[in-house]
Structure formats: structure tokens, C-alpha cells
Design a protein around this motif. Structure first.
Motif, PDB file in Angstrom:
ATOM      1  N   ALA A 178     -11.166   5.121 -18.827  1.00  0.00           N
ATOM      2  CA  ALA A 178     -12.197   3.915 -18.581  1.00  0.00           C
ATOM      3  C   ALA A 178     -11.241   3.050 -17.941  1.00  0.00           C
ATOM      4  N   VAL A 179      -9.976   2.543 -18.595  1.00  0.00           N
ATOM      5  CA  VAL A 179      -9.344   1.466 -17.851  1.00  0.00           C
ATOM      6  C   VAL A 179      -9.151   1.692 -16.531  1.00  0.00           C
TER       7      VAL A 179
ATOM      8  N   ALA B  58      -9.855  -8.491 -11.642  1.00  0.00           N
ATOM      9  CA  ALA B  58     -10.469  -7.290 -12.364  1.00  0.00           C
ATOM     10  C   ALA B  58      -9.732  -6.801 -13.564  1.00  0.00           C
ATOM     11  N   TRP B  59      -8.199  -7.233 -13.401  1.00  0.00           N
ATOM     12  CA  TRP B  59      -7.473  -6.698 -14.488  1.00  0.00           C
ATOM     13  C   TRP B  59      -7.561  -7.461 -15.661  1.00  0.00           C
ATOM     14  N   LYS B  60      -7.995  -8.793 -15.549  1.00  0.00           N
ATOM     15  CA  LYS B  60      -8.148  -9.746 -16.673  1.00  0.00           C
ATOM     16  C   LYS B  60      -9.446  -9.169 -17.325  1.00  0.00           C
ATOM     17  N   ILE B  61     -10.607  -9.201 -16.677  1.00  0.00           N
ATOM     18  CA  ILE B  61     -11.693  -8.612 -17.083  1.00  0.00           C
ATOM     19  C   ILE B  61     -11.555  -7.180 -17.796  1.00  0.00           C
TER      20      ILE B  61
ATOM     21  N   ILE C 296      -1.987  -0.517 -22.632  1.00  0.00           N
ATOM     22  CA  ILE C 296      -1.679  -1.636 -21.670  1.00  0.00           C
ATOM     23  C   ILE C 296      -3.053  -1.994 -21.342  1.00  0.00           C
ATOM     24  N   GLY C 297      -4.226  -1.322 -21.341  1.00  0.00           N
ATOM     25  CA  GLY C 297      -5.279  -1.744 -20.516  1.00  0.00           C
ATOM     26  C   GLY C 297      -6.301  -2.429 -21.590  1.00  0.00           C
ATOM     27  N   SER C 298      -5.902  -2.893 -22.939  1.00  0.00           N
ATOM     28  CA  SER C 298      -6.698  -3.110 -24.027  1.00  0.00           C
ATOM     29  C   SER C 298      -6.387  -4.551 -24.511  1.00  0.00           C
ATOM     30  N   HIS C 299      -7.363  -5.049 -24.920  1.00  0.00           N
ATOM     31  CA  HIS C 299      -6.796  -6.185 -25.676  1.00  0.00           C
ATOM     32  C   HIS C 299      -6.809  -6.150 -27.304  1.00  0.00           C
ATOM     33  N   SER C 300      -7.191  -4.995 -27.603  1.00  0.00           N
ATOM     34  CA  SER C 300      -6.980  -4.415 -29.248  1.00  0.00           C
ATOM     35  C   SER C 300      -6.500  -3.162 -29.196  1.00  0.00           C
TER      36      SER C 300
END
Ligand code: CR1
Length: 797
Positions: free
Chosen positions: A317-318, A336-339, A414-418
Motif C-alpha cells: 500500500a505504501v 507524496a511521501w509526506k502524505i 518506513i512508510g508509516s507514521h505508526s
């Protein structure tokens, strides 16, 4: 919408007439099930529509729970309960000379998952709707669910589980919401309108068709959606698939659920499945965002959308969201990465190394060329961002692409905030052992969310008698506010309540005894201790340790040493390719045969291995359990959830300090649980020092030796080969699951259980404390914590 008895009867008659041209008297149970589910559909349909309208109108943030497994079990009774129709319908059916349970038994168990991970996903769906949040499921509509298990000569045999054969009465196919998912070919990047645009050569598209299943909230009026995707050939490409065989190859994409929750087989097909449901899900989210919510700024996406990656299977999904944002919506890479990172969150469900998914770069490049390019770019930027800042070894250990593989957990982290674990010990092990380097890089991302269970299913539906007792003692409010269950403790010395707890348990055991008789032919005494171990069959869960205890009890009984009467009940499926687990099944079955047919022990011990453990069977076993076996090797069970369901039904737990057992022990106190075995530090000591020598233990402990020797001395001759496999495994130096290391202390714990059993009043008191404190494991509270800390959701008005 509420319904009266008379209205319901009329509706049911009408449905029977229009669907089958029969009347109630002549309808079969299958026809009644079908008609009843249709009446229910009419009941919740307005709420389903209104929930969607409200969602769009209020524009609140929604979570999309991406999971390759959902294990809801059956939905008829749960929909009746949640809609508030249960009592009315039960009594209306009774008037008609019918029994709800008989009708409900006609519903196929929706087993689109292997075990705890899939069941948790289904529980979260129920809890989100029941607590007022908008939460959507996103998964795969497998044509065949988890295999049907049979025992033939004591061996596990797997049969296809063709659950859709009789039609899924809840699902709604939404062809107009289909999307295309692209596979294969080559991709070149070309400059177009100032943008590096991918140009696809070759490859093929598959049509992803959504089937929506309503998730009815408990008395909330909210009906959420679990969306499961099926694969079809797009109309425009039919010409490329001229034969039925060609077609089947495409449609096979969603045929089978991988029957293994700890290692991976059929790799290419599995990878296809993963991308298929991830891409379809994200495409439909963005379509909803732009078309229904009429949003045109992708930067606001995290205000409206949270995507949860349930274990690594949906980790792509990332990359897929990056692809959509960059390629389709022309968002700058950095933006896009931030989003993406704000939208994504990830749960890890296991520390078992073999379950850490990795995909071969070549396979990935061939099947998903654009995704592989994007992953490579994410990886490249990740390495650059850390170069010079941390040790090179850390970069190499944590980067996404290494040793020819794509590391899916790394992509997810790496692609998640949690990033969360599922019990405090598990999260601690992630932080200090398994994902240590990531934790040092991103400490703020890590958090714990202890698992939970739906008390609605495991108490209200599975154990109506105990539920009624709760109503009488603490008031009905516990059904919506589980904290009220703690009030049960006020009855700790109430002789009447304690007696009722024991009576209800006995009635549930009588019911299970009847079921056992019907399905196995074996008679069991409902007054015996019902000792239950139900979960997937895995070396780390140590059904083997239970087996050794059984053999020890058997030897005692034969030697004239008395024990309270006991019925040991197993339910467990082994992954078809997991030969050790299948050997364990064979040995247990043959040991059971010998013991159950040995008249000399006067029926003091019975061993029952029930076939085909699934949610439906769990609902029968759990209310009847006295003892809950949670005996995994400490550090190996991330959380466990059968431990929670069993305690809620008043079973006392015998447990290692592993997973959520630690939290159960804390909740009920040491006097109300039987803890044994090595603790985490002792386990890691063995692992780090490599000095676990089970053979020495065996040689110096006569009881252990006699018990283990029974596996190879001809006592259970029909499982001689498999017995030898187990014997060898226990004695192997540095045996990973430390079975013999815990043997002695497990026997001690069991002895304590027997002593306690003699005092039925104090047993009931312990049960009462367990029932009361099970509310701490209410999945409604678990999802509330996800909603607040991870997803940032607000309840629907
Ligand atoms: C874990 O083994 C946990 C469930 C749900 C399982 C179990 O301890 O309760 O997840 N993990 O969190 C799993 O199936 C593939 O991993």
C-alpha cells in the motif's frame, strides 16, 4: 429499525413464499435461513444507505483496514443481536415451533482467515461500527475459505471449504465500483507535460469487483462496509482468454486463502493477491475522495483517510499510494511521501522470523515493474537520508531492498507514521530485539495496542445464560459499557451468584458433551474438568506440552495415583505443509485412542480432538471450558486472543508469562490464574548462551523420562513414527520451544489446578474475577485507542 413479533412473522412468511413458494411449516432449515437473512437485510438496508450518506455529508475521517484475512465466522446471530432483534426473533420463531440455533447452523462459517490475525480484523470491524466510528474493511473474497479439516486414521486431511456454494446472503456485488489492476509488462518513464510519466508496454489488467458486506453496529444505527475483492476478466480483454481454462487462471487469483500463517508458499500467486487487493482498495479510496467527497487537493488526504496495514501482507500500500499520487495525480515525490506516511499505519503480529515476508526482486520486477521502480526509489532516498548520520550497518539492516529481496516489514515501517505491537511484552520485544534498529531511528512511531475481543459474540451470543446472570447482577448496561462488568466483583461472596456461575458452566458443559457424543461417539462426563486448548497447531504454542501432561496423568492413573476427572479438549488446524504440526495431531489422536479405550482408568481421563476448529466450533467450546491452556514458549505468542475469550466465559487460565497472558495475570491477580514456566529473560538466556541441554534434564528426571519415553516405547504404537519425531525434537540440543524446560513447572501448575478444583466455591470465585476483568480486553476499547492515537478518527454524529 425495530420490528414486532407479528411484523417479523409476516415478513418471514412473505420471504418464504416469494423465494421458495413454501410456508413456514414446510420450509427446510436452509430455506428458513435464507428467508430470515433476507428479512434482516431489509431491516438494516436503510441504515446502511444512511450511514453512507452521513459519511459523505459529515466528511469525517475514515479508516480503511487493509487485511489479507478476515474471519467473521457466521453473521446471522450477530446481525440479529446488533440490530436489536435477537429477543423478538427468538421468541417469534419459538411461537412458530422453530429454534433459532437450528436455523443459524445452516449458515456457512466465513473462514477467510487462518487464526488470530484474521479474527482480530473481523472483531475490529464489529467494534468500529458498534462504537460509532466509520471503519471500512478491505480484503479478498476468497472462493475457498480455510480448508475443512478431517481426521482419517488420526491424520489431518484437508478438504476444500466451498463456502460460497450455498451463496453468501450478506454480500452485495457492486459491479459499478469495479477497478482495473495492472500486472506485468514493462515500464518506461517518459517526459510528458513536464512530468515523468510511466509508459506501460504489455502486461495485462484484471478487473477487481467489490463485494460489500455490511457490518451492523450494536444499537448504533451505523452499518459499515467490509469490502472484499474478486477477480474477473475485464470485458475489453475477454478476447485474450478464449478458453474456460484461460479464464480460470485469471479467476484463480482470488480462489484460495493461503492456509499458513507463519510461512509462505505459492509465492507468486500470493504476491499477486497482495497487490490485487491493495491496488483495488486504494483506487477505490481515491475515487471516493475525489468523486463522492469532491476533494481535489491530495494534500488533504490524511485529513480524510487512514489506511491500516494489518501485518505485512498489505505493505505494498505504501508503494501503491506513491504510484497513484505521483503518476496519476502528479504530486511531487517529497509531497507524496509526506502524505503517504501520514496516511499509513502498520501493526506487527508476530516475532516469528519465518513470517517476515520478503519478495524476490526479480519476481517483483516481472509482476509489478512500476511498483518495483517506486520501491527502489523509496529505498534509494531512505539510504541517502541516513548516510553519514548512522552506522552503515544500521542502514544495511533496515533498508527495504537488500540481498536480492524486498523486505516488506521495512517498507511498512518506513512508510508509516505508526508501528504497533499487540501486547506490551510483544511491543517491548519489537523495540528491544526484533525491530531494535528501527526503534532507535523512529522511537516516536512505536506504540502498543493490546488486542481485544468482541464480548458481543463471545458472551452475548455464545453464552446467553452467563449474559443473563450479568444482567441480573450488574444490570444490562454492561452490554454497551463493559466497565460495568467489574461490578460483578461485588458478588464475590454471594453464595447464590457463585452457585449460578457453576450451574451455568455445567449446563454449557452438558451441551458440549452432547455435541462431542454426536460428532465423535465418545461419552464424556460433564462434571469432569473441561481442559481446553484451542488455537492453530504450532510448535511454539506447545500442544506438545499438553500432550506430555496427558501422558503423565495417564501413567499416574494406571499406577493407582488418583486425579480429578478430566476431559482434555483440543481444536487446532495444522498448515498443510507443516509436517511437524501434522505429526503432533497424529500423536495426540493416537494417545487419545489408547486412553479413551482403556477401561482400567475408569473414564477418569478423556482426550477429545474436535475436527475442523473454526469460529463456529469455538462458540460451542469456549462457554464450556473450565481451564484455558495458554502455554506458548514465553516470547513467542504476540498476544493470543483465545485467552481473552476463555476468561470472559469464566475459564481459569494456566499460562506462561507470554503475550497478553501477562496482562490477564495483572488484571485478575496471581491468585486467580496459574502461571508457570520460564520468563522472558530466562528464555533469552538460553537463546543467547546456546546452553539449553534437554537431554540432561531428561536423564536426571525419572518422571520426565518415563513420560517422554512413552512416545517411543510402543505405548502408542499407531503413532510410532510420529512419536519418534516428537521425542527427537524434545531432546534436541537448544530446542527452540523449550518444551522440557517447562515440563516440571507445568506439572506443578496443573497440580494446583486439581487442588483448587476440589473447592468449587473458590473455583467459582476465581471464575467470577476472570469474567469481571475480561472487560479490559473488550475490542471496543482497543479500537477506541487505535482511533484516537493512530488514525485520528471522530465518531459519526
Ligand atoms: C499472533 O500469533 C495474535 C494474533 C492477533 C497472530 C497472535 O498471538 O493474537 O496475531 N499473528 O494479533 C499472526 O497470525 C501471522 O501472524
Amino acid at each position: 429499525m425495530q420490528i414486532t413479533k407479528e411484523e417479523f412473522k409476516k415478513e418471514l412468511e412473505q420471504k418464504l413464499d416469494s423465494q421458495f413458494a413454501v410456508d413456514v411449516e414446510h420450509a427446510s432449515l436452509g430455506e428458513l435461513y435464507s428467508a430470515l437473512s433476507n428479512v434482516l437485510r431489509d431491516g438494516y438496508a436503510p441504515n446502511w444507505r444512511e450511514t453512507r450518506i452521513k459519511e459523505a455529508h459529515e466528511g469525517k475521517k475514515q479508516v480503511y483496514y487493509f487485511s489479507i484475512e478476515f474471519l467473521p465466522g457466521t453473521l446471522l446471530r450477530s446481525n440479529l443481536l446488533n440490530l436489536g432483534w435477537m429477543d423478538t426473533v427468538k421468541s417469534a420463531l419459538k411461537d412458530l415451533g422453530l429454534n433459532l440455533d437450528d436455523i443459524a447452523a445452516k449458515e456457512p462459517d466465513m473462514a477467510l482467515g487462518n487464526g488470530g490475525l484474521g479474527r482480530l480484523a473481523a472483531a475490529f470491524m464489529d467494534s468500529l461500527a458498534s462504537t460509532g466510528y466509520v471503519g471500512n474493511g478491505n480484503g479478498i473474497r476468497y472462493k475457498y475459505g480455510l480448508f475443512k479439516q478431517k481426521f482419517v486414521n488420526g491424520y489431518q486431511v484437508e478438504l476444500p471449504n466451498d463456502w460460497l456454494q450455498k451463496h453468501n446472503h450478506w454480500e452485495v456485488m457492486r459491479d459499478n465500483k469495479s477497478v482495473l489492476v495492472h500486472f506485468g509488462g514493462q515500464v518506461n518513464l517518459v517526459q510528458k507535460d513536464n512530468w515523468m510519466t510511466p509508459e506501460y508496454n504489455g502486461g495485462y489488467s484484471i478487473k477487481a469487483v467489490p463485494y460489500d458486506i455490511p457490518v451492523v453496529g450494536y444499537h448504533t444505527g451505523i452499518v459499515n462496509t467490509m469490502r472484499l475483492w474478486d477477480a474477473e476478466i475485464p470485458e475489453s480483454e475477454e478476447i485474450n482468454y478464449p478458453t474456460i481454462d484461460d479464464r480460470r487462471k485469471v479467476e484463480d487469483l482470488t480462489s484460495i486463502l493461503y492456509p499458513d500463517d507463519s510461512s509462505y508458499s505459492g509465492r507468486l500467486l500470493r504476491l499477486k493477491q497482495e497487490y490485487f487487493f491493495v491496488s483495488a482498495g486504494l483506487q477505490s479510496i481515491l475515487r471516493y475522495y475525489t468523486k463522492d467527497l469532491k476533494q481535489n487537493d491530495m494534500h488533504n488526504l490524511p485529513k480524510y483517510v487512514a489506511v491500516h496495514i494489518n501485518d505485512t501482507h498489505p505493505a505494498m500500500a505504501v508503494a501503491e499510494l506513491m504510484r497513484l499520487l505521483v503518476d496519476e495525480y502528479h504530486i511531487d515525490w517529497d509531497e507524496a511521501w509526506k502524505i503517504t506516511v501520514q496516511v499509513m499505519s502498520y501493526t506487527n503480529h508476530t516475532i516469528m522470523a519465518e513470517a517476515m515476508e520478503k519478495w524476490d526482486i526479480n519476481m517483483m520486477t516481472q509482476l509489478l515493474p512500476r511498483i518495483m521502480q517506486i520501491i527502489t526509489e523509496i529505498d534509494r532516498r531512505y539510504v541517502i537520508s541516513l548516510t553519514g548520520k548512522v552506522a552503515e550497518s544500521v542502514i544495511n539492516d533496515t533498508r527495504i531492498v537488500n540481498n536480492g529481496n524486498v523486505q516488506m516489514a521495512h517498507l511498512a515501517i518506513i512508510g508509516s507514521h505508526s508501528v504497533n505491537g499487540v501486547a506490551p511484552l510483544h511491543t517491548h520485544l519489537l523495540e528491544t530485539e526484533v525491530l531494535k534498529e528501527f526503534y532507535e531511528l523512529y522511537p516516536e512511531r512505536f506504540n502498543n495496542k493490546t488486542n481485544g475481543i468482541t464480548l458481543r459474540r463471545w458472551l452475548q451470543i455464545a453464552n446467553p445464560k452467563l449474559s443473563k446472570l450479568l444482567d441480573q447482577t450488574v444490570g444490562r448496561d454492561w452490554r454497551t459499557d463493559s466497565a460495568k462488568m467489574l461490578l460483578l466483583q461485588d458478588s464475590y461472596k454471594n453464595a447464590k451468584v457463585l452457585k449460578q456461575i457453576n450451574e451455568i458452566k455445567l449446563e454449557n458443559k452438558e451441551k458440549l458433551a452432547k455435541f462431542i457424543k454426536k460428532t465423535t461417539g465418545i461419552t464424556v462426563d460433564p462434571t469432569a474438568i473441561f481442559d481446553v486448548q484451542i488455537k492453530r497447531l504450532h510448535a511454539y504454542k506447545r500442544q506438545t506440552l499438553k500432550l506430555l501432561h496427558i501422558i503423565k496423568l495417564y501413567h499416574d492413573l494406571k499406577n493407582g495415583i488418583d486425579h480429578p476427572k478430566r476431559v482434555v479438549i483440543f481444536g487446532a488446524k495444522a498448515a498443510p505443509s507443516y509436517t511437524y504440526a501434522k505429526d503432533v495431531i497424529k500423536v495426540i489422536n493416537e494417545v487419545a485412542n489408547v486412553i479413551n479405550n482403556d477401561a482400567s482408568i475408569h473414564g477418569k481421563l478423556k482426550v477429545i480432538f474436535l475436527e475442523n476448529y473454526d469460529v463456529t466450533l469455538a462458540e460451542k467450546i469456549i462457554p464450556a471450558a473450565d481451564v484455558s491452556e495458554q502455554i506458548s514458549t514465553t516470547t513467542k505468542e504476540a498476544s493470543g486472543t483465545s485467552n481473552m475469550k476463555l476468561m470472559a466465559n469464566g475459564a481459569l487460565t494456566v499460562a506462561t508469562m507470554d503475550g497478553a497472558n501477562v496482562d490477564i495475570a495483572k488484571a485478575v491477580g496471581q491468585d486467580n490464574i496459574f502461571i508457570f514456566g520460564l520468563n522472558k529473560d530466562q528464555v533469552y538466556d538460553y537463546y543467547n548462551k546456546h546452553d539449553y541441554k534437554p537431554r540432561d534434564m531428561y536423564n536426571s528426571d525419572q518422571v520426565m523420562k518415563e513420560t517422554v519415553d512413552a512416545l517411543i516405547d510402543g505405548s502408542f504404537s499407531k503413532a510410532a513414527n510420529e512419536g519418534r519425531v516428537l521425542y527427537d525434537s524434545f531432546l534436541q540440543e537448544n530446542e527452540e520451544f523449550l518444551v522440557l524446560a517447562d515440563f516440571e513447572s507445568y506439572l506443578q501448575a496443573q497440580k494446583k489446578i486439581e487442588e483448587n478444583w476440589h473447592d468449587q466455591r473458590s473455583w467459582a470465585q476465581k471464575a467470577l474475577v476472570n469474567i469481571a476483568h475480561s472487560e479490559e480486553f473488550n475490542a471496543d476499547n482497543t479500537v477506541a485507542r487505535y482511533a484516537k492515537d493512530i488514525w485520528g478518527l471522530k465518531k459519526l454524529n
